[in-house]
Structure formats: structure tokens, C-alpha cells
Design a protein around this motif. Structure first.
Motif, PDB file in Angstrom:
ATOM      1  N   GLY A  41       2.529   5.747  -3.362  1.00  0.00           N
ATOM      2  CA  GLY A  41       1.925   5.283  -4.600  1.00  0.00           C
ATOM      3  C   GLY A  41       0.630   4.421  -4.222  1.00  0.00           C
ATOM      4  N   ASP A  42      -0.071   4.190  -5.240  1.00  0.00           N
ATOM      5  CA  ASP A  42      -1.115   3.305  -5.118  1.00  0.00           C
ATOM      6  C   ASP A  42      -0.555   1.889  -5.094  1.00  0.00           C
ATOM      7  OD1 ASP A  42      -2.586   5.441  -5.361  1.00  0.00           O
ATOM      8  OD2 ASP A  42      -3.563   4.821  -7.318  1.00  0.00           O
ATOM      9  N   THR A  75      -5.429   3.597  -1.918  1.00  0.00           N
ATOM     10  CA  THR A  75      -4.691   4.944  -2.743  1.00  0.00           C
ATOM     11  C   THR A  75      -4.909   5.805  -1.666  1.00  0.00           C
ATOM     12  OG1 THR A  75      -5.086   6.203  -4.493  1.00  0.00           O
ATOM     13  CG2 THR A  75      -7.139   4.996  -3.746  1.00  0.00           C
ATOM     14  N   GLU A  95      -4.899   8.817  -3.441  1.00  0.00           N
ATOM     15  CA  GLU A  95      -5.316   9.695  -4.492  1.00  0.00           C
ATOM     16  C   GLU A  95      -6.260  10.766  -3.928  1.00  0.00           C
ATOM     17  OE1 GLU A  95      -5.866  11.843  -7.678  1.00  0.00           O
ATOM     18  OE2 GLU A  95      -4.181  10.601  -7.301  1.00  0.00           O
ATOM     19  N   VAL A 106      -8.552   2.435 -12.256  1.00  0.00           N
ATOM     20  CA  VAL A 106      -7.111   2.226 -11.795  1.00  0.00           C
ATOM     21  C   VAL A 106      -6.381   2.975 -12.695  1.00  0.00           C
ATOM     22  CG1 VAL A 106      -5.308   0.409 -11.283  1.00  0.00           C
ATOM     23  CG2 VAL A 106      -7.991  -0.132 -10.654  1.00  0.00           C
ATOM     24  N   THR A 107      -5.497   3.952 -12.397  1.00  0.00           N
ATOM     25  CA  THR A 107      -4.819   4.539 -13.502  1.00  0.00           C
ATOM     26  C   THR A 107      -3.102   4.357 -13.461  1.00  0.00           C
ATOM     27  OG1 THR A 107      -4.570   6.549 -11.846  1.00  0.00           O
ATOM     28  CG2 THR A 107      -6.519   6.441 -13.501  1.00  0.00           C
ATOM     29  N   ASP A 108      -2.556   3.921 -12.269  1.00  0.00           N
ATOM     30  CA  ASP A 108      -1.201   3.931 -12.241  1.00  0.00           C
ATOM     31  C   ASP A 108      -0.770   2.630 -13.312  1.00  0.00           C
ATOM     32  OD1 ASP A 108       1.431   2.899 -11.309  1.00  0.00           O
ATOM     33  OD2 ASP A 108       1.027   3.896  -9.426  1.00  0.00           O
ATOM     34  N   PRO A 109       0.223   2.914 -13.812  1.00  0.00           N
ATOM     35  CA  PRO A 109       0.678   2.145 -15.095  1.00  0.00           C
ATOM     36  C   PRO A 109       1.151   0.658 -14.408  1.00  0.00           C
ATOM     37  CG  PRO A 109       1.483   4.223 -15.627  1.00  0.00           C
ATOM     38  CD  PRO A 109       0.829   4.329 -14.423  1.00  0.00           C
ATOM     39  N   ARG A 110       1.745   0.735 -13.072  1.00  0.00           N
ATOM     40  CA  ARG A 110       2.103  -0.320 -12.722  1.00  0.00           C
ATOM     41  C   ARG A 110       1.207  -1.159 -12.268  1.00  0.00           C
ATOM     42  NH1 ARG A 110       3.564   0.351  -7.658  1.00  0.00           N
ATOM     43  NH2 ARG A 110       2.340   2.350  -7.567  1.00  0.00           N
ATOM     44  N   LEU A 111      -0.095  -0.885 -11.771  1.00  0.00           N
ATOM     45  CA  LEU A 111      -1.344  -1.344 -11.450  1.00  0.00           C
ATOM     46  C   LEU A 111      -1.959  -2.052 -12.571  1.00  0.00           C
ATOM     47  CD1 LEU A 111      -0.277  -0.226  -8.613  1.00  0.00           C
ATOM     48  CD2 LEU A 111      -2.317   0.301  -8.232  1.00  0.00           C
ATOM     49  N   THR A 112      -1.965  -1.050 -13.599  1.00  0.00           N
ATOM     50  CA  THR A 112      -2.963  -1.418 -14.843  1.00  0.00           C
ATOM     51  C   THR A 112      -2.157  -2.697 -15.160  1.00  0.00           C
ATOM     52  OG1 THR A 112      -1.797   0.037 -16.143  1.00  0.00           O
ATOM     53  CG2 THR A 112      -3.806   0.837 -15.119  1.00  0.00           C
TER      54      THR A 112
END
Length: 735
Positions: free
Chosen positions: A390-391, A527, A529, A678-684
Motif C-alpha cells: 500500500g501507499d 507509491t 500505484e 492522494v486517494t488512499d483513505p489512510r493517507l487522506t
């Protein structure tokens, strides 16, 4: 994708080793944004002046030096930063205004001022700030330092024993490098280099009585503040300014003459280079030629002590061709008051005072933590294995640069499965582990491409050195695009994994510089991705080859896409609001100047969209004006770390973006910049936490008022939290 990863890798190969580094031409393309007609409901006076806004920023830096709650040596540090900031402001911004004024260009600023009018405002405001700067030093910081045993003494204040010791030091270390330069019909007025400290000396011939003028340059290859006395534990540290030591021994330079006048002065010269770029000329050679000429730029500022005589000032103005309005008087304090002598020019020398080992007078020591995703410092995890899971979002300086981004490049250099590394370099450190890793990778047989931006202001010489070292090692070195600076912070690693090729990426808001990464607040996305990897592959094709592209999957790329993308997303928030959906804009940048972005924010505010801006430096937007910007709030946070990240959040679309570009013309029109979603909910969630902390009503900051003034917030007596201290605690708790 229409081509395989292997084909894309091959298609972006640089010229064979040994070929001259290339500076690519800009492919023809449509303009960045087709300017829309200015809406009739936006008033003409809707912008603040960017130059005066910058002076307001430096005033906020000075306020940190005035803040008695700051550790004492940190206050001295902010005095030094203020001085260095002002030097660069004159070398670049004031120099540009003077050039436009002298060439008759009637280009007005966004707030309608001519260059001449702006220069007049700057001169008045700057003298006020310089007076305040000197008073903070003389009335607050200098006495407080003396109470703690750290003293900057005058020659008259030291003992006979100390004078004897310093005289020996002068004879052995200083006198041999001094060169007094006389001025007479046979000796023209000498060239005065920019930012050098000098002594203007008048001597009289005792036989004929005729006065003579001479200039003595204070050497910059010996310490500016000469240690007089220092205890073993540095609890006591006494220094003498080098110019005072030289002034006390001028009889050794002018034997047989009577000394009548001695005054320190300092000249600032135009350092705003304009490299004439030609597609058929080697940029490195053109830049080296321009660097040789930069030292001879016209004078834009003359700094003098408050006790300089009118006669001496007139001579300097005439010989240096300085306008009286460009004189800055630095006032000192003596028994007769604040306008007395002993003014200390160039307080950037206080960095030397900051170097005194007195931990109790500084911020507590800080060691960046290794991001939890990358293991412990001593037992690092494979970054490639981590990114396959994951990112990762790193937040410097709280997250260590050396154990994240630097380790990413170093692991790529040593990994036998890595086929290629592609890297942009705008600024890096003098001892650069990133450059060393790229050299190691090239020597190991990997394809390595480094886009070195030779035009990074004031780092040109360092980048020329890196470019040559990289090329010598077999790295394919590219200088970027004609007419554009490559300012984006991107790394692409191509790795063979079984029968497939995987691309690993880093996109950040800060430079690949391990030293500034401990001082600058920045964020970066690591990332694997595929869409981001494909975008960076395409971007490097543009930067190193002849590809023409202005649309990407997960990126906004300037000069064609960042402004357009940001404005479109602001306008989309208006659509969300009108449709009854949540809406809002949050922006964190260093500077907000671009009129099209500002106008989009004004229109969003008029529609009722809440807008929050966190800006470190310049802001040309006027918040809180009824009917225009009553839904916009602007605040500025300064502190231990330099707030440097650029983050964008569009609430209705639930989009988060990070990037290298500030909202300024140069970034959006004349640079290659990258902004990444940035799309990963953990990162946002991490980005939201940064905004929530910065925008907390109790966070110490300055708030921009509708009249352009900055007001400290929260008010006295309120509960105050420190944004950076809170983030530091949070990272220590989770590290």
C-alpha cells in the motif's frame, strides 16, 4: 495502456553515455489556461501587493525574534533569518522592479502600482523593519545574551590582555589577507562585491594634510565574529566583530598616515539572472557565462551604520551609483542613544552565535522518527515490499527523510532487480547521499537518468558540479526544457519482478535535500500505484525526449495543467454547493498570488463555499470582504520548522492533492511542476489531520484581515496550541 512497461522503459532511454547532456525544447502546446474575462462582480482593487505582502511575511519572522517565550538562541536565529531573507528580496525582487523602472516598462502590479510606486513603498516599509530589527537585537536579544554569558563586545569593552591576544590573531590570520585599495586619479574606485562587508576609510597625509580615501574588504574566509574568550563548557562565550578588529589595526595597513574616518558599509547587487536560452547552445556554458556576470550586477541597496558622515555617504553614493532612496541605515546603540555607533551590519552573522553549544537556550533536540511502515532505523524493511502492500505518506521533518525517501533511492541503487532510476534534482545538499546513490546505481549498470535543474537560483554552481559528477559516472544527465525550470520533486524506479515490471514512485513537495528535510515541513507520497507510475513514465518522456503531453491520469503538470486543474476543482465545489451537497476548499501553500486562482476563490466565496487558506509567505488575496470574500479565511503559521508543503483539499469532490507548485505565475507558467492526487483513505486522513491542526481556532498563527494587515491569533489570554509541537507529539506517539 497501449504499450508494455518494457516498451515504455526502452522508449525513454537517454542518449548513450558520453553524449552531451541535453536541454530539451518545449514542445508547442496550447497556453496553460485560456484567461477568462474578468467577472463584472469582482472589484478592481481585489488584490494585495505581492512585494509588500512579502515584507509583511518577513515582519512575522521578526515577530518570532521579539517573542520572549521563544528560547533565546532561537530568537537570535530568527534575527539571522530575517537578515538573509531581506538580502534575497533585494537581490531578486527589488532588482527586478528597478530594472523594469529603469527600462521604462510601465507594467503595473496586480494592485495597480507602477514599479516606481512599489519601490517607494518598499523603501519606506523596509527602513521601518530594519529599525525594528536593530532595536530587537540591541534592546532585547543582545542584553539577554549577555546575561547568559554570550557577548558580542566592542574593542573599547575588552581588556588589555584580550587586546594583546586579538592583536596576535590579527597579525597571524587576518592581516595577510587584507588588501587596502586606495582611490585617487591613478586608482579608480574599486569594485565592491555584492553582500561583502567593507570598511570605508579616510586617512590624512601628516605632511601635506591631504585626505585620501581607501576601501578595505572584510574577508569572508575567516570567522565574522572572532572568539575572545570561551569557557570549556561554553557557558561563557565572548566575540568581537571582525570589522572592529580590523578597524583597531588600520595603522598597520596605512603606516605613516593619520586615520580620520572609518565606517562599515555593505552593497547588495542585482542577482536576478536572465539566461538567454538558445536551443542550439549548451545551457551549462550559457549559465556559467551568466554566473560570471552576476557578480557585476548594478547596486540595488547600500547599507550603512547610523553614524556615517554625510561626506562619506556622498562619496559612496557617487562611486557606487546608488540612488539616495536605496540607502538603508542600520542604527546602533551607545551611551548617547539608539542612533549612536557600533551598529552591527548583516545580522546573518548571528548564525555563528546560534552555533554556541547552549542546549538550554534552544528548542529541545529533535530526531526525526522512522515511519512505522519502514521498520526501525537499525532493522529497515524493504521499501519495495512495503509499497506493494500500500501507499505511504511521509511528513517531514517529523518522519525521517534518510530512512524513507533517501533509503528508497539507496535501496533502488543496490537492488539487482532494479533496471532504471529516473530522478529530478532541483536543490540538494553539498554532501548528497541521493547523488551518491545515483552514481552507485549507474556504476552498477543500471539505467539512470537525472534531470538536474541548472537554473535553481543561488544553487547554480552546486548543480553544475553535480551534473558533471553524475555525467562522469555514466548517468544520463538532462537539463530540462528551454524556457522552463524543472521544479517538480519526482523519482521513478523501474524493477523487474518475475515476468513483470513494476514501477515505484515518489512525488513530494520538498527538495531531495537531507539537510533541509530536517528543517522544512513537507509531505511526500511513496507509491507503486500503476497509474502514477504510468504518469511519471510519460512525464520523464516529456522531460528527456520529444514527447508532447499535457493530460495525465493522476497528476496535474504545469505549465499546462496545474492552474487549470485547481481552478476547475474550485469551480466544481460551487456546483456541489448549488446541488445541495457538502462543499469546501482548503489550501496550504507558501504563496498565493496567481490572479486566476484568487478570482476562482472569490467566486466560490460569493457562491457560499467556505474557503480556508494556510499560507506561509505572500498572499495577494483579500479575505473577509462582504460580497466578495466573506467566506474566505487566511492564516499564516511560522515556527521552528519552515512550513513548505503544498496541499489541496476539495471537500465536495473529496479530493486531496499534494505538489511542488505554489499559486504563483512563475510556478504555473514557467516551471515544470507536479501535483499528485492522494486517494488512499489512510493517507487522506493524515492530510486532513494536518489541515485540522493548522486551522484549529486555538492554534498560534497570524490572521489576514480585509485591510491587508496581519493580526496575531488567538487573542491574549486565550488557550494557545502550537501546531508544530502538536504534530511532533503525535509522531512521537505513533513512531
Amino acid at each position: 495502456m497501449s504499450t508494455s512497461d518494457q516498451e515504455q522503459l526502452t522508449s525513454q532511454d537517454a542518449p548513450a553515455t558520453g553524449a552531451a547532456p541535453a536541454q530539451r525544447a518545449v514542445p508547442s502546446a496550447p497556453p496553460a489556461v485560456t484567461p477568462a474575462a474578468v467577472p463584472t462582480d469582482l472589484p478592481d482593487d481585489r488584490y494585495l501587493n505581492r512585494e509588500l505582502s512579502w515584507l509583511d511575511f518577513n515582519s512575522r519572522v521578526l515577530a518570532l525574534a521579539e517573542d520572549a517565550s521563544q528560547p533565546l538562541l532561537e530568537r537570535a536565529k530568527f534575527l539571522a533569518i530575517f537578515a538573509s531573507n531581506l538580502d534575497e528580496f533585494y537581490m531578486v525582487r527589488v532588482a527586478g522592479l528597478k530594472r523594469r523602472n529603469e527600462t521604462g516598462l510601465s507594467v503595473r502590479s496586480a494592485d495597480g502600482l507602477t514599479p516606481r510606486e512599489q519601490l517607494a513603498y518598499i523603501a519606506k516599509r523596509n527602513q521601518e523593519l530594519v529599525d525594528r530589527h536593530a532595536k530587537v537585537f540591541e534592546d532585547q536579544v543582545r542584553p539577554a545574551l549577555e546575561e547568559c554569558g554570550i557577548r558580542i563586545a566592542n574593542w573599547e569593552q575588552i581588556t588589555d590582555e584580550e587586546r594583546t591576544r586579538l592583536s596576535n590573531y590579527f597579525r597571524d590570520q587576518v592581516f595577510p589577507v587584507l588588501t587596502p585599495l586606495a582611490v585617487d586619479p591613478a586608482h579608480p574606485f574599486p569594485y565592491i562585491s555584492g553582500l561583502s562587508l567593507n570598511l570605508a576609510v579616510t586617512v590624512r597625509d601628516p605632511e601635506g594634510g591631504r585626505e585620501r580615501f581607501a576601501r578595505v574588504k572584510v574577508p569572508d574566509n575567516v570567522p565574522r565574529l572572532v572568539p575572545i574568550d570561551r569557557s570549556a563548557d561554553e557557558q561563557v562565550a565572548v566575540f568581537l566583530p571582525l570589522e572592529e578588529l580590523i578597524a583597531a589595526h588600520l595603522d598597520a595597513l596605512f603606516a605613516g598616515m593619520d586615520l580620520t574616518e572609518v565606517h562599515a558599509f555593505r552593497v547588495t547587487r542585482n542577482a536576478d539572472m536572465e539566461v538567454e536560452e538558445d536551443r542550439d547552445e549548451d545551457l551549462l556554458k550559457a549559465l556559467e557565462r551568466e554566473l560570471a556576470q552576476r557578480r557585476f550586477g548594478p547596486s540595488v541597496r547600500l547599507e550603512i551604520a547610523g553614524d556615517m558622515s554625510d561626506h562619506m555617504l556622498e562619496l559612496l553614493l557617487r562611486e557606487l551609483e546608488v540612488h539616495p532612496g536605496d540607502v538603508v541605515i542600520v542604527r546602533g546603540r551607545d551611551s548617547d542613544g539608539f542612533d549612536g555607533g557600533h551598529a552591527l551590519l548583516d545580522l546573518s552573522c548571528l548564525w555563528q552565535i546560534y552555533g554556541v553549544d547552549r542546549k538550554e537556550l534552544k528548542d529541545p533536540p529533535f530526531v526525526p522518527a522512522t515511519h512505522p511502515a519502514f521498520g526501525e532505523r537499525e532493522t529497515p524493511k524493504s521499501i519495495f515490499a512495503t509499497l506493494r502492500e500500500g501507499d505511504v505518506l511521509v511528513h517531514h521533518p517529523y518522519d525521517s527523510f534518510s530512512t524513507s525517501v533517501q533509503r528508497f533511492i539507496e535501496q533502488a541503487a543496490s537492488d539487482p532487480h532494479v533496471l532504471a532510476i529516473k530522478q529530478t534534482l532541483y536543490r540538494t545538499s553539498g554532501d548528497s547521499p541521493i547523488v551518491d546513490a545515483l552514481i552507485d546505481a549507474a556504476e552498477a549498470g543500471k539505467q539512470v537518468v537525472a534531470l538536474v535543474e541548472l537554473k535553481a537560483r543561488f544553487d547554480e554552481q552546486a548543480n553544475i558540479k553535480w551534473a558533471r559528477a553524475l555525467e562522469k559516472a555514466g548517468v544520463h544527465v538532462v537539463y530540462g526544457l528551454v524556457g522552463l525550470k524543472t521544479h517538480c520533486k519526482t523519482s521513478l524506479v523501474v524493477r523487474q519482478e518475475g515476468s513483470t515490471i513494476r514501477r515505484y514512485c515518489h512525488i513530494g513537495t520538498g527538495n531531495y535535500n537531507p539537510k533541509t528535510a530536517r528543517l522544512y515541513e513537507d509531505v511526500g507520497l511513496l507509491t507503486a500505484e500503476p497509474a502514477v507510475g504510468a504518469d511519471l513514465t510519460d512525464l520523464f518522456n516529456v522531460l528527456t525526449g520529444w514527447a508532447r503531453q499535457d493530460e495525465y491520469r493522476s497528476l496535474l503538470v504545469a505549465p499546462y495543467g496545474v492552474r487549470r486543474g485547481i481552478v476547475e476543482r474550485i469551480e466544481r465545489e460551487v456546483e456541489h454547493l448549488r446541488a445541495g451537497r457538502p462543499a469546501g476548499v482548503r489550501i496550504k501553500v507558501n504563496s498565493l498570488v496567481d490572479e486566476q486562482v484568487i478570482d476562482a476563490l472569490y467566486r466560490a466565496s460569493q457562491a457560499g463555499v467556505p474557503v480556508d487558506v494556510v499560507v506561509r509567505g505572500i498572499c495577494a488575496l483579500k479575505p473577509g470582504i462582504p460580497g466578495l470574500s466573506e467566506n474566505i479565511r487566511v492564516r499564516s503559521i511560522l515556527g521552528r520548522f519552515l512550513e513548505h508543503s503544498r496541499i489541496f483539499h476539495f471537500a465536495g469532490s473529496d479530493e486531496h492533492w499534494i505538489g511542488s507548485a505554489d499559486m504563483m505565475h512563475r510556478n504555473l507558467d514557467r516551471r515544470v511542476e507536479v501535483t499528485c492526487r492522494v486517494t488512499d483513505p489512510r493517507l487522506t486522513a493524515q492530510l486532513d489531520a494536518i489541515f485540522d491542526s493548522a486551522l484549529d481556532p486555538s492554534t498560534r498563527c497570524w490572521v489576514l484581515l480585509a485591510n491587508g494587515e496581519w493580526e496575531p491569533s488567538p487573542a491574549d489570554g486565550s488557550t494557545v496550541r502550537d501546531h508544530q509541537a502538536e504534530l511532533l507529539k503525535r509522531h512521537r506517539a505513533t513512531g
